[in-house]
Design a protein around this motif. Sequence first.
Motif, PDB file in Angstrom:
ATOM      1  N   TYR A 152       0.951  -1.313   0.030  1.00 53.56           N
ATOM      2  CA  TYR A 152      -0.075   0.097   0.128  1.00 53.56           C
ATOM      3  C   TYR A 152       1.018   1.259  -0.107  1.00 53.56           C
ATOM      4  CZ  TYR A 152      -3.609   3.486   1.537  1.00 53.56           C
ATOM      5  OH  TYR A 152      -4.467   4.455   1.317  1.00 53.56           O
ATOM      6  N   GLY A 153       1.744   1.527   1.121  1.00 53.87           N
ATOM      7  CA  GLY A 153       2.879   2.188   0.849  1.00 53.87           C
ATOM      8  C   GLY A 153       2.242   3.793   1.158  1.00 53.87           C
ATOM      9  N   GLU A 154       1.248   4.035   1.630  1.00 55.10           N
ATOM     10  CA  GLU A 154       0.331   5.350   1.645  1.00 55.10           C
ATOM     11  C   GLU A 154      -0.186   5.650   3.086  1.00 55.10           C
ATOM     12  OE1 GLU A 154      -2.381   6.194  -1.622  1.00 55.10           O
ATOM     13  OE2 GLU A 154      -1.213   4.419  -3.137  1.00 55.10           O
ATOM     14  N   GLY A 155      -0.882   6.993   2.883  1.00 56.00           N
ATOM     15  CA  GLY A 155      -1.761   7.271   4.105  1.00 56.00           C
ATOM     16  C   GLY A 155      -0.842   7.561   5.542  1.00 56.00           C
ATOM     17  N   GLU A 156      -1.684   8.176   6.386  1.00 51.73           N
ATOM     18  CA  GLU A 156      -1.048   8.545   7.874  1.00 51.73           C
ATOM     19  C   GLU A 156      -1.058   7.169   8.838  1.00 51.73           C
ATOM     20  OE1 GLU A 156       0.334  11.448   8.498  1.00 51.73           O
ATOM     21  OE2 GLU A 156       0.023  11.809   6.242  1.00 51.73           O
ATOM     22  N   PRO A 157      -0.311   7.223   9.678  1.00 52.87           N
ATOM     23  CA  PRO A 157      -0.461   6.129  10.527  1.00 52.87           C
ATOM     24  C   PRO A 157      -1.645   6.047  11.364  1.00 52.87           C
ATOM     25  CG  PRO A 157       1.871   7.259  10.804  1.00 52.87           C
ATOM     26  CD  PRO A 157       1.042   8.129   9.815  1.00 52.87           C
ATOM     27  N   VAL A 158      -2.164   4.888  11.603  1.00 53.31           N
ATOM     28  CA  VAL A 158      -3.462   4.735  12.588  1.00 53.31           C
ATOM     29  C   VAL A 158      -2.947   4.960  13.905  1.00 53.31           C
ATOM     30  CG1 VAL A 158      -5.343   2.893  12.750  1.00 53.31           C
ATOM     31  CG2 VAL A 158      -4.139   3.037  10.539  1.00 53.31           C
ATOM     32  N   SER A 159      -1.844   4.398  14.499  1.00 52.65           N
ATOM     33  CA  SER A 159      -1.398   4.147  15.631  1.00 52.65           C
ATOM     34  C   SER A 159       0.051   4.409  15.754  1.00 52.65           C
ATOM     35  CB  SER A 159      -2.084   3.064  16.316  1.00 52.65           C
ATOM     36  OG  SER A 159      -1.311   2.656  17.390  1.00 52.65           O
ATOM     37  N   GLU A 160       0.405   4.649  17.117  1.00 52.76           N
ATOM     38  CA  GLU A 160       1.874   4.724  17.115  1.00 52.76           C
ATOM     39  C   GLU A 160       2.379   3.458  17.286  1.00 52.76           C
ATOM     40  OE1 GLU A 160       2.581   7.209  20.642  1.00 52.76           O
ATOM     41  OE2 GLU A 160       1.887   8.999  19.613  1.00 52.76           O
ATOM     42  N   LEU A 161       1.369   2.441  17.492  1.00 52.16           N
ATOM     43  CA  LEU A 161       2.066   0.866  17.767  1.00 52.16           C
ATOM     44  C   LEU A 161       1.855   0.226  16.403  1.00 52.16           C
ATOM     45  CD1 LEU A 161       3.024  -1.294  19.660  1.00 52.16           C
ATOM     46  CD2 LEU A 161       0.473  -1.842  20.348  1.00 52.16           C
ATOM     47  N   ASP A 162       3.079  -0.074  15.988  1.00 52.03           N
ATOM     48  CA  ASP A 162       3.157  -0.627  14.633  1.00 52.03           C
ATOM     49  C   ASP A 162       2.880  -2.379  14.848  1.00 52.03           C
ATOM     50  OD1 ASP A 162       3.944  -0.699  11.460  1.00 52.03           O
ATOM     51  OD2 ASP A 162       5.326  -2.069  12.524  1.00 52.03           O
ATOM     52  N   TYR A 163       2.269  -3.150  13.930  1.00 53.23           N
ATOM     53  CA  TYR A 163       2.047  -4.374  14.021  1.00 53.23           C
ATOM     54  C   TYR A 163       3.213  -5.126  14.218  1.00 53.23           C
ATOM     55  CZ  TYR A 163       0.609  -9.212  12.576  1.00 53.23           C
ATOM     56  OH  TYR A 163       0.253 -10.477  12.471  1.00 53.23           O
ATOM     57  N   GLU A 164       4.188  -4.976  13.334  1.00 51.30           N
ATOM     58  CA  GLU A 164       5.549  -5.746  13.334  1.00 51.30           C
ATOM     59  C   GLU A 164       6.254  -5.557  14.764  1.00 51.30           C
ATOM     60  OE1 GLU A 164       6.752  -7.701  11.058  1.00 51.30           O
ATOM     61  OE2 GLU A 164       4.981  -7.439   9.839  1.00 51.30           O
ATOM     62  N   ALA A 165       6.312  -4.139  15.134  1.00 60.10           N
ATOM     63  CA  ALA A 165       6.807  -3.978  16.601  1.00 60.10           C
ATOM     64  C   ALA A 165       5.913  -4.667  17.557  1.00 60.10           C
ATOM     65  CB  ALA A 165       6.771  -2.400  16.805  1.00 60.10           C
TER      66      ALA A 165
END
Length: 543
Positions: A152-165
């Motif tokens: 996708y590579g677009e848009g603003e973050p949904v949250s400060e907590l990233d899934y991979e983190a």
Amino acid sequence: MATSIYDQGLEPCQANYAVQSPVDFLERTASVYPDQPSIIHGAIRYTWAETGERCRRLASALAGRGIGRGDTVAVMLPNIPAMIECHFGVPMAGAVLNSLNVRQDAPAIAYMLEHSETRVVIADREYGEVIRQAVARLKQKPLLIEVDDPEYGEGEPVSELDYEAFLLEGDPQAEWSFPPDEWDAISLNYTSGTTGNPKGVVYHHRGAFMQALGNQTAWSMGMHPVYLWTLPMFHCNGWCFPWTITAMAGTHICLRRVDPEKVLQLIRAHQVTHLCGAPIVLNALLNASAEAKAELRHEVNALTGGAAPPAQLIQGIEEMGVRVTHAYGLTEVYGLVTLCAWKPEWDGLPLDQRARLKARQGVRYQTLAGTMVADPRTLKPVPKDGKTLGEIFLRGNTVMKGYLKNPEATADAFRGGWFHTGDLAVWHKDGYMEIRDRLKDIIISGGENISTIEVEDALYKHPAVLEAAVVAGPDERWGEIPCAFVTLKPDSDDVTEDEIIAFCRQHLAIFKVPGKVVFTRLPKTSTGKIRKFMLRNQAKEMQ
């Protein structure tokens, strides 16, 4: 109950009885086929060993945040690796997976999150704005985790907590436990309610386990299928195929959105063997460019359901080299539970006759306990004459637990010991069902029942018709008459309403011919179903 010699000293114990859960499919596949490809998504490649570790991490990370048995984890994701991982990692933690329809608006999503008492939301960045608006409406804020998909590579973050983190918080070797009871909920799916709030359909571990194996058995998939995700995984948990493909040590080919040219490209690139989708998906492939279709060199198996496909569509897609299996089901029964089981003696029939047979919804899966076509009031089975209309009734382990927090609707759906589908069908002499309409869609014109599906089949035979839907239109003389809404193929703008009506007169009894034809784009749900209630309203407004 009277006992016998077979009840004495033969009680179930840990050695001979185990809870059935589809989560265990991952355990087996990751250990037996660790180096086999599990998921392909753009440049991402995972093996089954890696997918097993990622799912354990997810379960462990959720447990570390206090998530356990009976907690709801909602996900708003397209068909990407994280969605597959959630189908295992969430129930591994004992929690319930609530897959949200990615086309719903913020008020609807907020209702579902509140109604299900959601503790965690995992959302793709593409749906960030809707999720933020939905969460803002809630008094109890869930933990919000965002997935930043490189495709996708677009848009603003949904949250400060990233899934991979978040996954890094978990242990890749973490132990997980079967649920204490296979009747425990594994997932929650909200129906797309056209009136009032949607209902939450609850699946249990036993049903999901059986449905996953039923898919494989009914479709005769075999080991190591290469499966392309054209069907949304949020819809009935992808008809339970995240668990099926994993059980068979197959390869999941992910796809964010359905584009016919992209689908055909992926089929060629990865030698895809199987895909699922509503008839609209097959129709899109059929109308793809000649160049894209010409390069299809190997046989592809397509399982279609969700709406009755016209025989003309089945014939066209099979001429492309795609072998179609037609199945039937609903959200309340884990996706698909009947199919047109093919018989060898039908192989020699002309293609158009084979297509007509395949348009039937058929017989029950091996994992469904019972089906019948019966009078909706008396529950008396109708004759197997291929003419008498009745409602389809289902029962068995792959019928939902019920509707969440809605005992009245649950009791109504299970009246008489059967699940009431609301679909009208005839029963053929060989026991195969064939849907004629939804109970709410049947047209009664001058006292005669008219099947909208029969009229739609006639419309699809016209070479200029791309899509068609028929609803009841009000009529002063007859009460109701068929009203057709048609999408024409490109370069067919010169086709007229009179021409379509005249064509229908050649294929239908006069009282079944549409009194009105409207050329338009058909409104659809996210899973490709036509929103007939909108067309019914439009037909009334035109009158």
